[in-house]
Design a protein around this motif. Structure first.
Motif, PDB file in Angstrom:
ATOM      1  N   VAL A   1      -7.619  -5.080 -11.704  1.00 28.39           N
ATOM      2  CA  VAL A   1      -7.397  -3.704 -11.226  1.00 28.39           C
ATOM      3  C   VAL A   1      -6.753  -2.871 -12.342  1.00 28.39           C
ATOM      4  O   VAL A   1      -7.206  -1.759 -12.652  1.00 28.39           O
ATOM      5  CB  VAL A   1      -6.499  -3.714  -9.961  1.00 28.39           C
ATOM      6  N   ALA A   2      -5.703  -3.440 -12.971  1.00 27.48           N
ATOM      7  CA  ALA A   2      -4.989  -2.718 -14.037  1.00 27.48           C
ATOM      8  C   ALA A   2      -5.912  -2.439 -15.223  1.00 27.48           C
ATOM      9  O   ALA A   2      -5.761  -1.428 -15.922  1.00 27.48           O
ATOM     10  CB  ALA A   2      -3.773  -3.529 -14.477  1.00 27.48           C
ATOM     11  N   GLY A   3      -6.889  -3.327 -15.440  1.00 24.39           N
ATOM     12  CA  GLY A   3      -7.862  -3.151 -16.520  1.00 24.39           C
ATOM     13  C   GLY A   3      -8.697  -1.886 -16.385  1.00 24.39           C
ATOM     14  O   GLY A   3      -9.304  -1.417 -17.345  1.00 24.39           O
ATOM     15  N   HIS A   4      -8.709  -1.333 -15.191  1.00 27.21           N
ATOM     16  CA  HIS A   4      -9.431  -0.068 -14.952  1.00 27.21           C
ATOM     17  C   HIS A   4      -8.483   1.128 -15.057  1.00 27.21           C
ATOM     18  O   HIS A   4      -8.832   2.235 -14.631  1.00 27.21           O
ATOM     19  CB  HIS A   4     -10.101  -0.097 -13.580  1.00 27.21           C
ATOM     20  N   GLY A   5      -7.275   0.886 -15.587  1.00 29.63           N
ATOM     21  CA  GLY A   5      -6.306   1.981 -15.755  1.00 29.63           C
ATOM     22  C   GLY A   5      -5.609   2.370 -14.462  1.00 29.63           C
ATOM     23  O   GLY A   5      -5.059   3.468 -14.352  1.00 29.63           O
ATOM     24  N   VAL A   6      -5.639   1.460 -13.470  1.00 33.76           N
ATOM     25  CA  VAL A   6      -5.031   1.755 -12.161  1.00 33.76           C
ATOM     26  C   VAL A   6      -3.614   1.192 -12.145  1.00 33.76           C
ATOM     27  O   VAL A   6      -3.396   0.032 -12.507  1.00 33.76           O
ATOM     28  CB  VAL A   6      -5.865   1.121 -11.022  1.00 33.76           C
ATOM     29  N   LYS A   7      -2.659   2.021 -11.705  1.00 38.65           N
ATOM     30  CA  LYS A   7      -1.259   1.586 -11.623  1.00 38.65           C
ATOM     31  C   LYS A   7      -1.083   0.682 -10.401  1.00 38.65           C
ATOM     32  O   LYS A   7      -1.439   1.053  -9.286  1.00 38.65           O
ATOM     33  CB  LYS A   7      -0.368   2.825 -11.493  1.00 38.65           C
ATOM     34  N   THR A   8      -0.561  -0.520 -10.629  1.00 40.69           N
ATOM     35  CA  THR A   8      -0.405  -1.479  -9.529  1.00 40.69           C
ATOM     36  C   THR A   8       1.065  -1.789  -9.276  1.00 40.69           C
ATOM     37  O   THR A   8       1.914  -1.586 -10.137  1.00 40.69           O
ATOM     38  CB  THR A   8      -1.117  -2.808  -9.858  1.00 40.69           C
ATOM     39  N   GLU A   9       1.317  -2.295  -8.073  1.00 37.73           N
ATOM     40  CA  GLU A   9       2.667  -2.712  -7.706  1.00 37.73           C
ATOM     41  C   GLU A   9       2.534  -3.995  -6.895  1.00 37.73           C
ATOM     42  O   GLU A   9       1.580  -4.142  -6.130  1.00 37.73           O
ATOM     43  CB  GLU A   9       3.303  -1.611  -6.851  1.00 37.73           C
ATOM     44  N   ARG A  10       3.477  -4.911  -7.070  1.00 32.18           N
ATOM     45  CA  ARG A  10       3.458  -6.172  -6.319  1.00 32.18           C
ATOM     46  C   ARG A  10       4.597  -6.142  -5.315  1.00 32.18           C
ATOM     47  O   ARG A  10       5.734  -5.817  -5.681  1.00 32.18           O
ATOM     48  CB  ARG A  10       3.639  -7.314  -7.324  1.00 32.18           C
ATOM     49  N   LYS A  11       4.324  -6.447  -4.054  1.00 35.42           N
ATOM     50  CA  LYS A  11       5.372  -6.420  -3.021  1.00 35.42           C
ATOM     51  C   LYS A  11       5.521  -7.794  -2.381  1.00 35.42           C
ATOM     52  O   LYS A  11       4.523  -8.381  -1.952  1.00 35.42           O
ATOM     53  CB  LYS A  11       5.023  -5.389  -1.938  1.00 35.42           C
ATOM     54  N   LYS A  12       6.744  -8.272  -2.310  1.00 37.37           N
ATOM     55  CA  LYS A  12       7.036  -9.559  -1.668  1.00 37.37           C
ATOM     56  C   LYS A  12       7.437  -9.321  -0.211  1.00 37.37           C
ATOM     57  O   LYS A  12       8.294  -8.470   0.059  1.00 37.37           O
ATOM     58  CB  LYS A  12       8.170 -10.280  -2.401  1.00 37.37           C
ATOM     59  N   ASP A  13       6.822 -10.044   0.701  1.00 35.11           N
ATOM     60  CA  ASP A  13       7.100  -9.941   2.145  1.00 35.11           C
ATOM     61  C   ASP A  13       7.109  -8.490   2.654  1.00 35.11           C
ATOM     62  O   ASP A  13       8.063  -8.073   3.313  1.00 35.11           O
ATOM     63  CB  ASP A  13       8.437 -10.613   2.483  1.00 35.11           C
ATOM     64  N   PRO A  14       6.054  -7.723   2.371  1.00 29.33           N
ATOM     65  CA  PRO A  14       6.050  -6.311   2.783  1.00 29.33           C
ATOM     66  C   PRO A  14       5.798  -6.108   4.271  1.00 29.33           C
ATOM     67  O   PRO A  14       6.210  -5.100   4.835  1.00 29.33           O
ATOM     68  CB  PRO A  14       4.912  -5.716   1.962  1.00 29.33           C
TER      69      PRO A  14
END
Ligand SMILES: [Fe+2]
Length: 294
Positions: free
Chosen positions: A81-94
Motif C-alpha cells: 500500500v505504502a509503495g503506491h504513496g499511500v499514508k498508512t497507520e497500524r492499529k493494535k486492538d482497534p
C-alpha cells in the motif's frame, strides 16, 4: 501482489444511534455483538461484526473493512500500500475481535481497514427480521470513477467485473461479482449497502416484512443486468439506502467467466463494458426513479 479477499464490515456515523441500531436488529435481523459508549457492533453470523455504528452529525459510511488470507503477511501488505504513496497507520486492538489493523484512506476519503481474522463468532442465524446471509457490497457515488477504481485494483487487488459505460464500475475481491461499486455522479458519498439473502422466496418474505413494519421499497424487486442479482432497495431510518439481493453472479477466476445461469444473455458471461441501457439496470424493465439518486 497480496489481494484483499473479503469485505468484512462497514462503519457508519449516524445521528440517532438507538434508532439505527433498532433498525439493524429488529428489521434486518442482525445481533448486537458489542457496545461501547458511542459505538454499536452488529453481527450477521461468522464475523464478530459486519456493521459498526457510531454517533455522528451526518449519516454516512466512513470506513470499510476487508480481510486478507490467514497466511498473508499484513506487514507485506502495508509495504504494498505504502509503495503506491499511500499514508498508512497500524492499529493494535482497534475494535473487538481485531488485534492488528492496517488503516489508510482511499482517494474519496473513505477509511479502509485491512486485517486478518483469527477467530470466528460461531453465532447462529437469528429468527427475527430479514436475517441476511452476509454483508455483500457497499456502493458509492464518486467524482472520479477511473481514479478510485484504479486505486482499488492496484492497491487492494480488486478485479473489474463489469462497467456500465465509462461511469459505473463493479469490482470484486472474491468470487462474488461485486464487493465495491462506484458510480460517477459529481459527489463522493454513500450510495447503498447491500445484504445477501437466500433466494427469491427470502426476498418475498423480506419485502413483506419491510412493508408490515412501515418500510417502502424505493426500487424493485427486479433483476439487475450487471451482476444478474435479484434486488430490492429501501431506505433505513437515517436515510441511507439498503439493498437486499440474491443470486448475484459468481466468478470462476481460473476460467474467466461467471458461473452459467439461465438469465444470462451471453454464453459464457464474461466481464465486459455494458451499454448505458435499461437492460443493464433491470432485465425486467422497470428503471429506478429519482428517489434512488437522492
Ligand atoms: Fe448493489
Amino acid at each position: 501482489m497480496i489481494r484483499v479477499s473479503k469485505i468484512a464490515h462497514a462503519s457508519y456515523e449516524t445521528p440517532d444511534l438507538d434508532q439505527q441500531t433498532e433498525y439493524y436488529t429488529d428489521i434486518l435481523g442482525l445481533s448486537v455483538a458489542a457496545k461501547e459508549k458511542d459505538a454499536v457492533y452488529l453481527a450477521s453470523t461468522i464475523d464478530h461484526h459486519s456493521i459498526v455504528l457510531r454517533k455522528g452529525a451526518q449519516p454516512q459510511c466512513v470506513r470499510v473493512g476487508f480481510q486478507i488470507a490467514p497466511e498473508a503477511d499484513l506487514g507485506e501488505f502495508e509495504k504494498q500500500v505504502a509503495g503506491h504513496g499511500v499514508k498508512t497507520e497500524r492499529k493494535k486492538d482497534p475494535e473487538p475481535s481485531i488485534d492488528d489493523m492496517l488503516v489508510f484512506a482511499d482517494p474519496k476519503g473513505t477509511v479502509i481497514e485491512v486485517f486478518k481474522r483469527h477467530d470466528f463468532s460461531h453465532r447462529k442465524f437469528t429468527n427475527k427480521g430479514v436475517v441476511p446471509h452476509k454483508l455483500g457490497h457497499v456502493a458509492f457515488h464518486v467524482t472520479d470513477v477511473k481514479g478510485v477504481t484504479k486505486f482499488y485494483c492496484d492497491v487492494l487487488g480488486f478485479r473489474e467485473s463489469d462497467w456500465m459505460g465509462d461511469f459505473f464500475s463493479f469490482l470484486r475481491c472474491g468470487p462474488d461479482h461485486h464487493t465495491i461499486n462506484l458510480m460517477e455522479t459529481g459527489s463522493n458519498r454513500h450510495f447503498h449497502t447491500a445484504f445477501e439473502l437466500r433466494d427469491w422466496g427470502h426476498m418475498q418474505t423480506a419485502c413483506d416484512y419491510l412493508s408490515t413494519n412501515g418500510y417502502k421499497l424505493l426500487w424493485g424487486p427486479g433483476r439487475h443486468g450487471i451482476g444478474h442479482n435479484l434486488f430490492a432497495y429501501h431506505r433505513g431510518p437515517n436515510g441511507l439506502i439498503t439493498e437486499l439481493f440474491a443470486e448475484l453472479d459468481r466468478m470462476n477466476d481460473e476460467l474467466g467467466y461467471f458461473e452459467p445461469r439461465p438469465w444470462h444473455r451471453d454464453s459464457p458471461q464474461r466481464p465486459k463494458v455494458w451499454a448505458k441501457d435499461p437492460s443493464a439496470s433491470n432485465l425486467w424493465g422497470v428503471l429506478p426513479g429519482d428517489e434512488m439518486m437522492k
